[in-house]
Design an enzyme around this catalytic site. Structure first.
Site, PDB file in Angstrom:
ATOM      1  N   MET A 224      64.636 -63.700  -0.196  1.00 40.68           N
ATOM      2  CA  MET A 224      63.476 -64.363   0.395  1.00 40.68           C
ATOM      3  C   MET A 224      62.353 -63.350   0.484  1.00 40.68           C
ATOM      4  O   MET A 224      62.546 -62.250   0.996  1.00 40.68           O
ATOM      5  CB  MET A 224      63.807 -64.916   1.774  1.00 40.68           C
ATOM      6  CG  MET A 224      62.632 -65.617   2.439  1.00 40.68           C
ATOM      7  SD  MET A 224      63.095 -66.298   4.036  1.00 40.68           S
ATOM      8  CE  MET A 224      61.515 -67.038   4.511  1.00 40.68           C
ATOM      9  N   GLY A 232      52.805 -62.551   7.936  1.00 40.91           N
ATOM     10  CA  GLY A 232      52.289 -62.667   9.302  1.00 40.91           C
ATOM     11  C   GLY A 232      51.538 -63.945   9.571  1.00 40.91           C
ATOM     12  O   GLY A 232      50.903 -64.095  10.619  1.00 40.91           O
ATOM     13  N   GLY A 234      53.121 -67.108   9.160  1.00 44.24           N
ATOM     14  CA  GLY A 234      54.068 -68.190   9.449  1.00 44.24           C
ATOM     15  C   GLY A 234      54.685 -68.853   8.235  1.00 44.24           C
ATOM     16  O   GLY A 234      55.413 -69.838   8.368  1.00 44.24           O
ATOM     17  N   HIS A 235      54.444 -68.316   7.034  1.00 37.51           N
ATOM     18  CA  HIS A 235      54.966 -68.957   5.823  1.00 37.51           C
ATOM     19  C   HIS A 235      56.492 -68.834   5.708  1.00 37.51           C
ATOM     20  O   HIS A 235      57.150 -69.728   5.187  1.00 37.51           O
ATOM     21  CB  HIS A 235      54.302 -68.365   4.578  1.00 37.51           C
ATOM     22  CG  HIS A 235      52.812 -68.491   4.587  1.00 37.51           C
ATOM     23  ND1 HIS A 235      52.165 -69.714   4.566  1.00 37.51           N
ATOM     24  CD2 HIS A 235      51.833 -67.544   4.643  1.00 37.51           C
ATOM     25  CE1 HIS A 235      50.862 -69.516   4.601  1.00 37.51           C
ATOM     26  NE2 HIS A 235      50.632 -68.208   4.650  1.00 37.51           N
ATOM     27  N   ALA A 237      58.690 -68.908   8.142  1.00 35.12           N
ATOM     28  CA  ALA A 237      59.289 -69.944   8.994  1.00 35.12           C
ATOM     29  C   ALA A 237      59.157 -71.330   8.347  1.00 35.12           C
ATOM     30  O   ALA A 237      60.096 -72.133   8.372  1.00 35.12           O
ATOM     31  CB  ALA A 237      58.625 -69.932  10.366  1.00 35.12           C
ATOM     32  N   GLU A 259      73.048 -64.143   2.683  1.00 33.73           N
ATOM     33  CA  GLU A 259      73.745 -62.971   2.137  1.00 33.73           C
ATOM     34  C   GLU A 259      73.111 -61.687   2.669  1.00 33.73           C
ATOM     35  O   GLU A 259      71.923 -61.453   2.441  1.00 33.73           O
ATOM     36  CB  GLU A 259      73.654 -63.011   0.606  1.00 33.73           C
ATOM     37  CG  GLU A 259      74.322 -61.849  -0.103  1.00 33.73           C
ATOM     38  CD  GLU A 259      74.085 -61.891  -1.610  1.00 33.73           C
ATOM     39  OE1 GLU A 259      74.164 -60.821  -2.230  1.00 33.73           O
ATOM     40  OE2 GLU A 259      73.816 -62.972  -2.153  1.00 33.73           O
TER      41      GLU A 259
END
Length: 402
Positions: A224, A232, A234-235, A237, A259
């Protein structure tokens, strides 16, 4: 001589200059440049390239389709000044991770930039959201898509996208894209250029669908990354919640795991899972104060595809929210409840110690006892508890602002 040669060592985290380019003028704008966090996987543990002064490794990407400009610049090279001393082959090292077809001169790159209007996101649209941008004074729209290798052009795009992993994930590796069990989730920003709507790459996630006997799958988040210019906001989440909601609707999915999750990923997951669980009846304040229950495990697993371990963390966070820590009885009850879980590894050590007493000679036992100091265990337990509460409070603060 050695002192002179030391001048030809360059920190590769500073030498590598990355850009996500939307407009030609950004090529000369230092404010749009960002650097890697890591380069050890390409340049070794020291993260140093030898043989150059003023080294710049330019890796510029077109913001949407990530077509790449790669160029090396330097003010001086060691073999121009010293005989029998070779500079590191920086170009070969970079070529090992970036796919072929990149540009080496600016004019070709700008020509590709003019065709960027034709780029569209890959796959199926899952979610649209907006973030207010203070600088622009406007809301910016973002979209999350699910793609796979059957999407035309996606494999080539993914080869360019995954190169960022080497610079921003400490233990990154490229995945086997021929395995059809991979799912890809992509975040794009919509922006306007000369009256047209274009898309810029924001970040992505790869998920592997493991088989669970007899007829289930367990999706595991593998990679990810939200690219630095977008961090910073919020992307992460939004992406993780969208992926969870995608799998929640599938009756064949057992639960969702990750993982080797990083500390930051665990904090992000805590926030997203608490947000998803907080309105479930089994997590109402009254139920929380009665303790962790099988009902919570079952409901979180069946409705939200959350496993027991993660459900327990959600319970502890939400119970902290429901607990008046200024009340001595409530505070004590909460502390004991969390510590009962934390003490598991210490109890295991005590069981091992009991076995040692039966099996080891006195001098061997003394050696082992020196390693298991009970007072130290109590101190470590308290330290672990305080750290958890601190982490949990940050999740709750973020939840209050969401």
């Amino acid at each position: 001589m050695e002192k002179k040669l030391a001048e030809y060592k360059c920190n590769t985290n500073e030498a590598i200059q990355l850009k996500l380019v939307r407009f030609p003028e950004e090529l000369e704008d230092d404010n749009t440049t960002f650097n890697p966090e890591y380069s050890h996987q390409v340049f070794g543990d020291d993260e140093v390239a030898f043989g150059y002064k003023g080294l710049k490794i330019l890796l510029y990407y077109i913001a949407g389709n990530l077509s790449t400009l790669f160029r090396i610049e330097y003010t001086s090279k060691v073999n121009e000044k010293f005989d029998c001393v070779e500079a590191d082959d920086v170009e070969s090292k970079i070529r090992e991770i970036i796919p072929p077809g990149f540009c080496t001169n600016t004019d070709d790159f700008v020509s590709l930039l003019e065709k960027e209007v034709n780029f569209k996101p890959f796959g199926t649209l899952l979610h649209t959201y907006s973030v207010h941008n203070e600088e622009a004074g406007d809301d910016i729209t973002y979209q999350i898509y699910k793609a796979d290798m059957t999407c035309p052009g996606f494999q080539e795009y993914h080869e360019r996208l995954q190169t960022f992993l080497m610079w921003f994930i400490e233990t990154a590796s490229f995945i086997d894209v021929d395995d059809e069990r991979w799912n890809y989730f992509l975040v794009f920003e919509k922006y306007n250029k000369d009256g047209a709507t274009l898309f810029a790459t924001v970040g992505y996630m790869t998920v592997y669908n493991y088989y669970v006997y007899p007829d289930k799958t367990r999706p595991r988040v593998s990679q990810m990354l939200i690219l630095p210019p977008f961090q910073g906001e919020g992307h992460g989440a939004q992406l993780l919640e969208t992926v969870h909601r995608y799998y929640m609707s599938s009756p064949t999915v057992l639960d969702i795991t990750a993982e080797d999750p990083s500390e930051n990923y665990v904090k992000l997951r805590d926030f997203v899972l608490v947000k998803l669980c907080k309105d479930l009846l089994c997590f109402s304040p009254g139920r929380l104060m009665q303790g962790f229950s099988q009902e919570m495990v079952v409901e979180a697993q069946q409705k939200l595809k959350i496993n027991k371990q993660h459900t327990r963390r959600v319970y502890e966070i939400l119970r902290l929210r429901a607990t008046d820590m200024g009340d001595a009885e409530q505070s004590r009850s909460y502390r004991l409840d969390v510590k009962r879980r934390l003490i598991g590894p210490y109890k295991k050590k005590q069981r091992e110690l009991a076995k040692m007493r039966r099996c080891l000679r006195p001098e061997e036992l003394t050696n082992q006892l020196n390693q298991i100091d009970l007072n130290m265990q109590h101190e470590q337990l308290e330290e672990s508890f305080q750290q958890l509460v601190s982490d949990y409070r940050r999740v709750l603060e973020r939840l209050a602002q969401a």
